[in-house]
Design a protein around this motif. Sequence first.
Motif, PDB file in Angstrom:
ATOM      1  N   VAL A 116     -18.638  86.869 -14.220  1.00  0.00           N
ATOM      2  CA  VAL A 116     -17.234  87.177 -14.521  1.00  0.00           C
ATOM      3  C   VAL A 116     -17.145  88.197 -15.658  1.00  0.00           C
ATOM      4  CG1 VAL A 116     -15.044  86.241 -15.385  1.00  0.00           C
ATOM      5  CG2 VAL A 116     -16.380  84.965 -13.688  1.00  0.00           C
ATOM      6  N   LEU A 117     -17.898  87.960 -16.728  1.00  0.00           N
ATOM      7  CA  LEU A 117     -17.874  88.881 -17.860  1.00  0.00           C
ATOM      8  C   LEU A 117     -18.443  90.246 -17.483  1.00  0.00           C
ATOM      9  CD1 LEU A 117     -18.956  86.538 -20.808  1.00  0.00           C
ATOM     10  CD2 LEU A 117     -16.651  87.263 -20.165  1.00  0.00           C
ATOM     11  N   ASP A 118     -19.496  90.255 -16.681  1.00  0.00           N
ATOM     12  CA  ASP A 118     -20.074  91.523 -16.222  1.00  0.00           C
ATOM     13  C   ASP A 118     -19.042  92.336 -15.438  1.00  0.00           C
ATOM     14  OD1 ASP A 118     -22.497  90.866 -17.358  1.00  0.00           O
ATOM     15  OD2 ASP A 118     -23.384  90.139 -15.484  1.00  0.00           O
ATOM     16  N   PHE A 119     -18.303  91.652 -14.578  1.00  0.00           N
ATOM     17  CA  PHE A 119     -17.296  92.335 -13.768  1.00  0.00           C
ATOM     18  C   PHE A 119     -16.170  92.885 -14.643  1.00  0.00           C
ATOM     19  CE2 PHE A 119     -13.411  92.408 -11.198  1.00  0.00           C
ATOM     20  CZ  PHE A 119     -13.813  93.265 -10.182  1.00  0.00           C
ATOM     21  N   LEU A 120     -15.699  92.071 -15.568  1.00  0.00           N
ATOM     22  CA  LEU A 120     -14.634  92.523 -16.468  1.00  0.00           C
ATOM     23  C   LEU A 120     -15.092  93.697 -17.316  1.00  0.00           C
ATOM     24  CD1 LEU A 120     -13.141  89.122 -17.704  1.00  0.00           C
ATOM     25  CD2 LEU A 120     -12.048  90.798 -16.202  1.00  0.00           C
ATOM     26  N   ALA A 121     -16.329  93.624 -17.798  1.00  0.00           N
ATOM     27  CA  ALA A 121     -16.861  94.700 -18.637  1.00  0.00           C
ATOM     28  C   ALA A 121     -16.870  96.028 -17.883  1.00  0.00           C
ATOM     29  CB  ALA A 121     -18.275  94.345 -19.103  1.00  0.00           C
ATOM     30  N   GLY A 122     -17.336  96.005 -16.633  1.00  0.00           N
ATOM     31  CA  GLY A 122     -17.356  97.232 -15.845  1.00  0.00           C
ATOM     32  C   GLY A 122     -15.963  97.780 -15.602  1.00  0.00           C
ATOM     33  N   CYS A 123     -15.032  96.897 -15.322  1.00  0.00           N
ATOM     34  CA  CYS A 123     -13.641  97.333 -15.078  1.00  0.00           C
ATOM     35  C   CYS A 123     -13.050  97.957 -16.333  1.00  0.00           C
ATOM     36  CB  CYS A 123     -12.794  96.159 -14.619  1.00  0.00           C
ATOM     37  SG  CYS A 123     -13.217  95.542 -12.979  1.00  0.00           S
ATOM     38  N   PHE A 124     -13.304  97.356 -17.496  1.00  0.00           N
ATOM     39  CA  PHE A 124     -12.792  97.925 -18.743  1.00  0.00           C
ATOM     40  C   PHE A 124     -13.377  99.316 -18.990  1.00  0.00           C
ATOM     41  CE2 PHE A 124     -11.859  93.469 -20.351  1.00  0.00           C
ATOM     42  CZ  PHE A 124     -10.489  93.655 -20.402  1.00  0.00           C
ATOM     43  N   TYR A 125     -14.698  99.456 -18.785  1.00  0.00           N
ATOM     44  CA  TYR A 125     -15.342 100.735 -19.104  1.00  0.00           C
ATOM     45  C   TYR A 125     -14.958 101.837 -18.119  1.00  0.00           C
ATOM     46  CZ  TYR A 125     -18.450 101.294 -23.101  1.00  0.00           C
ATOM     47  OH  TYR A 125     -18.947 101.533 -24.358  1.00  0.00           O
ATOM     48  N   LEU A 126     -14.558 101.460 -16.913  1.00  0.00           N
ATOM     49  CA  LEU A 126     -14.093 102.474 -15.968  1.00  0.00           C
ATOM     50  C   LEU A 126     -12.797 103.120 -16.432  1.00  0.00           C
ATOM     51  CD1 LEU A 126     -14.760 100.841 -12.474  1.00  0.00           C
ATOM     52  CD2 LEU A 126     -15.945 102.793 -13.492  1.00  0.00           C
ATOM     53  N   CYS A 127     -12.091 102.452 -17.339  1.00  0.00           N
ATOM     54  CA  CYS A 127     -10.817 102.974 -17.853  1.00  0.00           C
ATOM     55  C   CYS A 127     -11.011 103.941 -19.013  1.00  0.00           C
ATOM     56  CB  CYS A 127      -9.934 101.813 -18.323  1.00  0.00           C
ATOM     57  SG  CYS A 127      -9.456 100.659 -17.029  1.00  0.00           S
ATOM     58  N   TRP A 128     -12.213 104.044 -19.513  1.00  0.00           N
ATOM     59  CA  TRP A 128     -12.520 104.773 -20.746  1.00  0.00           C
ATOM     60  C   TRP A 128     -11.897 106.169 -20.787  1.00  0.00           C
ATOM     61  CZ3 TRP A 128     -17.531 107.914 -20.843  1.00  0.00           C
ATOM     62  CH2 TRP A 128     -17.645 108.621 -22.033  1.00  0.00           C
ATOM     63  N   VAL A 129     -12.194 107.031 -19.825  1.00  0.00           N
ATOM     64  CA  VAL A 129     -11.643 108.382 -19.788  1.00  0.00           C
ATOM     65  C   VAL A 129     -10.487 108.521 -18.797  1.00  0.00           C
ATOM     66  CG1 VAL A 129     -12.129 110.791 -19.222  1.00  0.00           C
ATOM     67  CG2 VAL A 129     -13.740 109.516 -20.617  1.00  0.00           C
ATOM     68  N   PRO A 130     -10.586 107.950 -17.578  1.00  0.00           N
ATOM     69  CA  PRO A 130      -9.526 108.181 -16.590  1.00  0.00           C
ATOM     70  C   PRO A 130      -8.129 107.767 -17.034  1.00  0.00           C
ATOM     71  CG  PRO A 130     -11.474 107.292 -15.520  1.00  0.00           C
ATOM     72  CD  PRO A 130     -11.723 107.209 -16.991  1.00  0.00           C
ATOM     73  N   VAL A 131      -8.000 106.610 -17.686  1.00  0.00           N
ATOM     74  CA  VAL A 131      -6.661 106.145 -18.055  1.00  0.00           C
ATOM     75  C   VAL A 131      -6.008 107.064 -19.091  1.00  0.00           C
ATOM     76  CG1 VAL A 131      -5.344 104.261 -19.118  1.00  0.00           C
ATOM     77  CG2 VAL A 131      -7.088 103.757 -17.399  1.00  0.00           C
ATOM     78  N   PRO A 132      -6.694 107.459 -20.179  1.00  0.00           N
ATOM     79  CA  PRO A 132      -6.065 108.410 -21.105  1.00  0.00           C
ATOM     80  C   PRO A 132      -5.691 109.741 -20.443  1.00  0.00           C
ATOM     81  CG  PRO A 132      -7.915 107.353 -22.173  1.00  0.00           C
ATOM     82  CD  PRO A 132      -7.971 106.936 -20.727  1.00  0.00           C
ATOM     83  N   ILE A 133      -6.549 110.258 -19.557  1.00  0.00           N
ATOM     84  CA  ILE A 133      -6.224 111.523 -18.898  1.00  0.00           C
ATOM     85  C   ILE A 133      -5.038 111.356 -17.955  1.00  0.00           C
ATOM     86  CG2 ILE A 133      -7.062 113.239 -17.244  1.00  0.00           C
ATOM     87  CD1 ILE A 133      -9.761 113.097 -18.592  1.00  0.00           C
ATOM     88  N   LEU A 134      -4.990 110.249 -17.210  1.00  0.00           N
ATOM     89  CA  LEU A 134      -3.835 109.987 -16.344  1.00  0.00           C
ATOM     90  C   LEU A 134      -2.566 109.817 -17.163  1.00  0.00           C
ATOM     91  CD1 LEU A 134      -5.399 107.528 -13.732  1.00  0.00           C
ATOM     92  CD2 LEU A 134      -4.607 109.870 -13.317  1.00  0.00           C
ATOM     93  N   PHE A 135      -2.686 109.207 -18.332  1.00  0.00           N
ATOM     94  CA  PHE A 135      -1.536 109.080 -19.230  1.00  0.00           C
ATOM     95  C   PHE A 135      -1.050 110.460 -19.661  1.00  0.00           C
ATOM     96  CE2 PHE A 135      -0.114 108.510 -23.773  1.00  0.00           C
ATOM     97  CZ  PHE A 135       1.122 107.948 -23.470  1.00  0.00           C
ATOM     98  N   GLY A 136      -2.006 111.337 -20.006  1.00  0.00           N
ATOM     99  CA  GLY A 136      -1.633 112.691 -20.385  1.00  0.00           C
ATOM    100  C   GLY A 136      -0.947 113.428 -19.251  1.00  0.00           C
ATOM    101  N   LEU A 137      -1.478 113.310 -18.046  1.00  0.00           N
ATOM    102  CA  LEU A 137      -0.859 113.955 -16.886  1.00  0.00           C
ATOM    103  C   LEU A 137       0.547 113.416 -16.646  1.00  0.00           C
ATOM    104  CD1 LEU A 137      -3.876 114.076 -14.414  1.00  0.00           C
ATOM    105  CD2 LEU A 137      -2.757 116.032 -15.497  1.00  0.00           C
ATOM    106  N   TRP A 138       0.708 112.098 -16.812  1.00  0.00           N
ATOM    107  CA  TRP A 138       2.037 111.510 -16.633  1.00  0.00           C
ATOM    108  C   TRP A 138       3.021 112.068 -17.662  1.00  0.00           C
ATOM    109  CZ3 TRP A 138       4.766 108.210 -20.043  1.00  0.00           C
ATOM    110  CH2 TRP A 138       5.979 107.751 -19.525  1.00  0.00           C
ATOM    111  N   LEU A 139       2.586 112.189 -18.920  1.00  0.00           N
ATOM    112  CA  LEU A 139       3.449 112.763 -19.949  1.00  0.00           C
ATOM    113  C   LEU A 139       3.854 114.187 -19.578  1.00  0.00           C
ATOM    114  CD1 LEU A 139       1.644 111.610 -23.231  1.00  0.00           C
ATOM    115  CD2 LEU A 139       3.861 110.809 -22.389  1.00  0.00           C
ATOM    116  N   TYR A 140       2.896 114.957 -19.072  1.00  0.00           N
ATOM    117  CA  TYR A 140       3.178 116.348 -18.713  1.00  0.00           C
ATOM    118  C   TYR A 140       4.169 116.428 -17.559  1.00  0.00           C
ATOM    119  CZ  TYR A 140       2.534 121.033 -16.860  1.00  0.00           C
ATOM    120  OH  TYR A 140       2.765 122.292 -16.382  1.00  0.00           O
TER     121      TYR A 140
END
Length: 308
Positions: A116-140
């Motif tokens: 369970v922790l391994d799965f959560l850890a991978g999901c969190f780390y997948l957000c590292w760059v994509p989520v901030p960039i998607l947030f920036g695109l949404w703002l734009y």
Amino acid sequence: MVRTNTTATTRESAVIIACLGLWLLVTGLFVGLRTEHIYILALFTILLFASRATRRMVVALLPFVIFGISYDWMNICPNYEVNPVDIRGLYEAEKGLFGIAGLTPNEWWAARTSGVLDFLAGCFYLCWVPVPILFGLWLYFDRQYEVYLHFSLVFLFVNLIGFAGYYIHPAAPPWYVAMHGFDFIPGTHGETAGLGAWDAMTGLGIFDGLYSRNSNVFAAVPSLHAAYMLIAFIYSLRAKCSWWLRGLFGFICLGIWWTAVYTSHHYIIDVLAGISVTLLGWLVFELGLMSIGGFRRFIKAYKGYISK
């Protein structure tokens, strides 16, 4: 000749060609051209000359583009050729400050992993760059240009501070000590470490693809993994967005900080350094640079160009 919305001016064309040529030349001479470089060159060329709208979007995304180029160009001179790598000192400092029963927190978590922790850890780390960039695109695309520019430029600024830190104080991550001890081995490539469990669980091999070619191993301090979602969270408080999104960003941010330690990619010291660098970059930008008249005029002109 009357300028249309789809035609770049002579000056714009000259600047575009010069910048693309310089990037291609430096990358080709000192890094080595890869297939993705050619694809990126083709894409940027099309977008920059296709229309006013696509050109404006590329100019808006320049902070992220410069971030990517800067990261790639660190391959020109590995940081371990500039200063000695901190391996044992950082490990002992972590154990002394945050040790649990004679172990570093990374070692303590390594003995307490679960699916369970391994799965959560991978999901969190997948957000590292994509989520901030998607947030920036949404703002734009939501036309929140002022917030977008502050967010994207602080994102770039924090990265540049972090990259400078890599050269001032090269440092090995926890997984390096677990695999190689305290001996310095130049040219060591990246490892998935604890994230390998997520790859094995899902069969996707995403983290293996991300880390297998990473030659920037001795860049643990500060942890920029700890920085990106914090920047997004800070500017979500300024943006016109729902509270649930801000809460989600805060949750992901905490999750990434935990994952960095759980998967042995960073020490707690690295994470705290990443948080400190983020706050430093944000404060210097907002309270320092934005207090300079010339810089404010630059931001105003930048906003005017991308919002037309």
